[in-house]
Scaffold this motif. Sequence first.
Motif, PDB file in Angstrom:
ATOM      1  N   LEU A 235       0.322  -0.966  -0.027  1.00 12.92           N
ATOM      2  CA  LEU A 235      -0.071  -0.041   0.073  1.00 12.92           C
ATOM      3  C   LEU A 235       1.161   1.469   0.138  1.00 12.92           C
ATOM      4  CD1 LEU A 235      -2.608  -1.276   2.569  1.00 12.92           C
ATOM      5  CD2 LEU A 235      -2.707  -0.671   0.371  1.00 12.92           C
ATOM      6  N   VAL A 236       1.653   1.179   0.885  1.00 17.75           N
ATOM      7  CA  VAL A 236       3.205   2.310   0.762  1.00 17.75           C
ATOM      8  C   VAL A 236       3.652   3.231  -0.247  1.00 17.75           C
ATOM      9  CG1 VAL A 236       5.025   3.404   2.076  1.00 17.75           C
ATOM     10  CG2 VAL A 236       3.164   2.396   3.439  1.00 17.75           C
ATOM     11  N   ILE A 237       3.876   1.774  -1.004  1.00 16.93           N
ATOM     12  CA  ILE A 237       4.597   1.983  -1.975  1.00 16.93           C
ATOM     13  C   ILE A 237       3.843   2.021  -3.603  1.00 16.93           C
ATOM     14  CG2 ILE A 237       6.690   0.997  -1.340  1.00 16.93           C
ATOM     15  CD1 ILE A 237       6.593  -1.248  -3.237  1.00 16.93           C
ATOM     16  N   GLY A 238       2.723   1.917  -3.677  1.00 19.28           N
ATOM     17  CA  GLY A 238       1.697   1.111  -5.044  1.00 19.28           C
ATOM     18  C   GLY A 238       1.155   3.076  -4.933  1.00 19.28           C
ATOM     19  N   SER A 239       0.973   3.572  -4.163  1.00 19.03           N
ATOM     20  CA  SER A 239      -0.296   4.748  -3.967  1.00 19.03           C
ATOM     21  C   SER A 239       0.019   5.499  -3.334  1.00 19.03           C
ATOM     22  CB  SER A 239      -1.203   4.396  -4.644  1.00 19.03           C
ATOM     23  OG  SER A 239      -2.064   3.853  -3.528  1.00 19.03           O
ATOM     24  N   SER A 240      -0.393   6.836  -3.447  1.00 12.84           N
ATOM     25  CA  SER A 240      -0.646   8.089  -1.963  1.00 12.84           C
ATOM     26  C   SER A 240      -2.238   7.817  -1.723  1.00 12.84           C
ATOM     27  CB  SER A 240      -0.564   9.183  -2.795  1.00 12.84           C
ATOM     28  OG  SER A 240      -2.352   9.689  -3.658  1.00 12.84           O
ATOM     29  N   SER A 241      -2.824   6.797  -1.826  1.00 14.30           N
ATOM     30  CA  SER A 241      -3.776   6.669  -1.565  1.00 14.30           C
ATOM     31  C   SER A 241      -3.841   5.128  -0.433  1.00 14.30           C
ATOM     32  CB  SER A 241      -5.061   6.855  -2.157  1.00 14.30           C
ATOM     33  OG  SER A 241      -4.788   4.641  -3.011  1.00 14.30           O
ATOM     34  N   GLY A 242      -2.499   4.933  -0.814  1.00 15.50           N
ATOM     35  CA  GLY A 242      -2.125   3.143  -0.152  1.00 15.50           C
ATOM     36  C   GLY A 242      -1.595   3.814   1.230  1.00 15.50           C
ATOM     37  N   ARG A 243      -0.888   5.228   0.593  1.00 15.69           N
ATOM     38  CA  ARG A 243       0.128   5.954   2.064  1.00 15.69           C
ATOM     39  C   ARG A 243      -0.526   6.783   2.745  1.00 15.69           C
ATOM     40  NH1 ARG A 243       3.749   5.453  -2.000  1.00 15.69           N
ATOM     41  NH2 ARG A 243       2.749   7.677  -3.548  1.00 15.69           N
ATOM     42  N   ASP A 244      -2.049   7.027   2.404  1.00 17.81           N
ATOM     43  CA  ASP A 244      -3.229   7.570   3.414  1.00 17.81           C
ATOM     44  C   ASP A 244      -3.504   6.615   4.309  1.00 17.81           C
ATOM     45  OD1 ASP A 244      -2.233   9.860   2.354  1.00 17.81           O
ATOM     46  OD2 ASP A 244      -4.342   9.954   1.532  1.00 17.81           O
ATOM     47  N   LEU A 245      -4.411   5.217   3.430  1.00 15.61           N
ATOM     48  CA  LEU A 245      -4.170   4.167   4.174  1.00 15.61           C
ATOM     49  C   LEU A 245      -3.629   3.855   5.731  1.00 15.61           C
ATOM     50  CD1 LEU A 245      -6.579   2.766   4.525  1.00 15.61           C
ATOM     51  CD2 LEU A 245      -5.791   1.397   3.095  1.00 15.61           C
ATOM     52  N   VAL A 246      -2.235   3.416   5.839  1.00 16.51           N
ATOM     53  CA  VAL A 246      -1.598   3.104   6.215  1.00 16.51           C
ATOM     54  C   VAL A 246      -0.856   4.452   7.159  1.00 16.51           C
ATOM     55  CG1 VAL A 246       0.589   2.515   7.041  1.00 16.51           C
ATOM     56  CG2 VAL A 246       0.127   1.594   5.166  1.00 16.51           C
ATOM     57  N   ARG A 247      -1.748   5.242   6.630  1.00 11.00           N
ATOM     58  CA  ARG A 247      -1.055   7.066   8.295  1.00 11.00           C
ATOM     59  C   ARG A 247      -2.507   6.862   9.187  1.00 11.00           C
ATOM     60  NH1 ARG A 247       1.276  12.253   4.956  1.00 11.00           N
ATOM     61  NH2 ARG A 247       1.867  12.324   7.463  1.00 11.00           N
ATOM     62  N   GLN A 248      -3.458   6.621   8.469  1.00 11.08           N
ATOM     63  CA  GLN A 248      -4.396   6.457   9.688  1.00 11.08           C
ATOM     64  C   GLN A 248      -4.492   5.205   9.768  1.00 11.08           C
ATOM     65  OE1 GLN A 248      -8.282   6.590   6.255  1.00 11.08           O
ATOM     66  NE2 GLN A 248      -8.087   8.314   5.390  1.00 11.08           N
ATOM     67  N   ALA A 249      -4.031   4.091  10.164  1.00 10.99           N
ATOM     68  CA  ALA A 249      -4.158   2.952  10.624  1.00 10.99           C
ATOM     69  C   ALA A 249      -2.954   3.035  11.602  1.00 10.99           C
ATOM     70  CB  ALA A 249      -3.559   2.131   9.667  1.00 10.99           C
ATOM     71  N   LEU A 250      -2.060   4.053  11.586  1.00 13.37           N
ATOM     72  CA  LEU A 250      -1.129   3.601  12.541  1.00 13.37           C
ATOM     73  C   LEU A 250      -1.569   5.169  13.604  1.00 13.37           C
ATOM     74  CD1 LEU A 250       2.233   4.405  10.842  1.00 13.37           C
ATOM     75  CD2 LEU A 250       1.202   2.792  12.154  1.00 13.37           C
ATOM     76  N   LEU A 251      -2.849   6.169  12.821  1.00 10.74           N
ATOM     77  CA  LEU A 251      -2.868   6.863  13.976  1.00 10.74           C
ATOM     78  C   LEU A 251      -4.297   6.238  14.994  1.00 10.74           C
ATOM     79  CD1 LEU A 251      -4.119  10.175  11.562  1.00 10.74           C
ATOM     80  CD2 LEU A 251      -2.595  10.550  13.569  1.00 10.74           C
ATOM     81  N   ILE A 252      -5.040   5.491  14.477  1.00  9.07           N
ATOM     82  CA  ILE A 252      -5.653   4.396  14.937  1.00  9.07           C
ATOM     83  C   ILE A 252      -4.807   3.957  16.196  1.00  9.07           C
ATOM     84  CG2 ILE A 252      -7.009   2.267  14.897  1.00  9.07           C
ATOM     85  CD1 ILE A 252      -7.832   3.755  12.663  1.00  9.07           C
ATOM     86  N   GLU A 253      -3.759   3.296  15.352  1.00 11.92           N
ATOM     87  CA  GLU A 253      -2.590   2.539  16.878  1.00 11.92           C
ATOM     88  C   GLU A 253      -1.843   2.935  17.575  1.00 11.92           C
ATOM     89  OE1 GLU A 253      -2.436  -0.880  16.666  1.00 11.92           O
ATOM     90  OE2 GLU A 253      -3.582  -1.119  14.704  1.00 11.92           O
ATOM     91  N   ALA A 254      -1.424   4.733  16.826  1.00 13.15           N
ATOM     92  CA  ALA A 254      -1.441   4.919  18.302  1.00 13.15           C
ATOM     93  C   ALA A 254      -2.299   5.498  19.349  1.00 13.15           C
ATOM     94  CB  ALA A 254      -0.686   5.995  17.552  1.00 13.15           C
ATOM     95  N   ALA A 255      -3.608   5.972  18.970  1.00 14.54           N
ATOM     96  CA  ALA A 255      -3.989   6.520  19.782  1.00 14.54           C
ATOM     97  C   ALA A 255      -4.922   5.331  20.935  1.00 14.54           C
ATOM     98  CB  ALA A 255      -5.265   6.559  19.361  1.00 14.54           C
ATOM     99  N   ASP A 256      -4.570   4.133  20.064  1.00 13.77           N
ATOM    100  CA  ASP A 256      -5.020   2.761  20.984  1.00 13.77           C
ATOM    101  C   ASP A 256      -3.401   2.872  22.019  1.00 13.77           C
ATOM    102  OD1 ASP A 256      -6.944   2.324  19.610  1.00 13.77           O
ATOM    103  OD2 ASP A 256      -6.521   0.829  18.746  1.00 13.77           O
ATOM    104  N   ALA A 257      -2.768   3.278  21.635  1.00 20.64           N
ATOM    105  CA  ALA A 257      -1.157   2.878  22.744  1.00 20.64           C
ATOM    106  C   ALA A 257      -1.577   4.064  24.002  1.00 20.64           C
ATOM    107  CB  ALA A 257      -0.095   2.447  22.122  1.00 20.64           C
ATOM    108  N   ARG A 258      -1.348   4.759  22.903  1.00 14.65           N
ATOM    109  CA  ARG A 258      -1.541   6.017  24.440  1.00 14.65           C
ATOM    110  C   ARG A 258      -3.401   5.402  25.378  1.00 14.65           C
ATOM    111  NH1 ARG A 258      -1.286   9.346  20.202  1.00 14.65           N
ATOM    112  NH2 ARG A 258      -3.524   9.958  19.466  1.00 14.65           N
TER     113      ARG A 258
END
Length: 104
Positions: A70-93
């Motif tokens: 997803l990250v290397i494939g497209s800007s929308s893939g990078r956006d999707l991974v960034r959103q997933a990381l925000l969710i994971e970061a919120a869960d970690a906090r």
Amino acid sequence: MTQATLLELARMWDLAEQEEACLAKAGPSSIAICLDIDRSLLWLLGERDTVRRWLKTPQRVLYHRTPLHLVIGSSSGRDLVRQALLIEAADARDAEALVAMDAS
């Protein structure tokens, strides 16, 4: 972004030659986003090997797609991974806050 930055990212993520070429085509701003994603992953997961495994393993939060592709494939893939990381970061906090409350 320099060619050295791309090579460093390729080394950190253990990219295949084809994956590296795909990322190089994406351009400097995409490489900067990938570095941001890498920093976030390292903060969340703590170890470089764990980051590599996460990137190369299908993730449920990404509808069982592989983050690296997803990250290397497209800007929308990078956006999707960034959103997933925000969710994971919120869960970690949230988890850190719960631990802190238990300790008091």
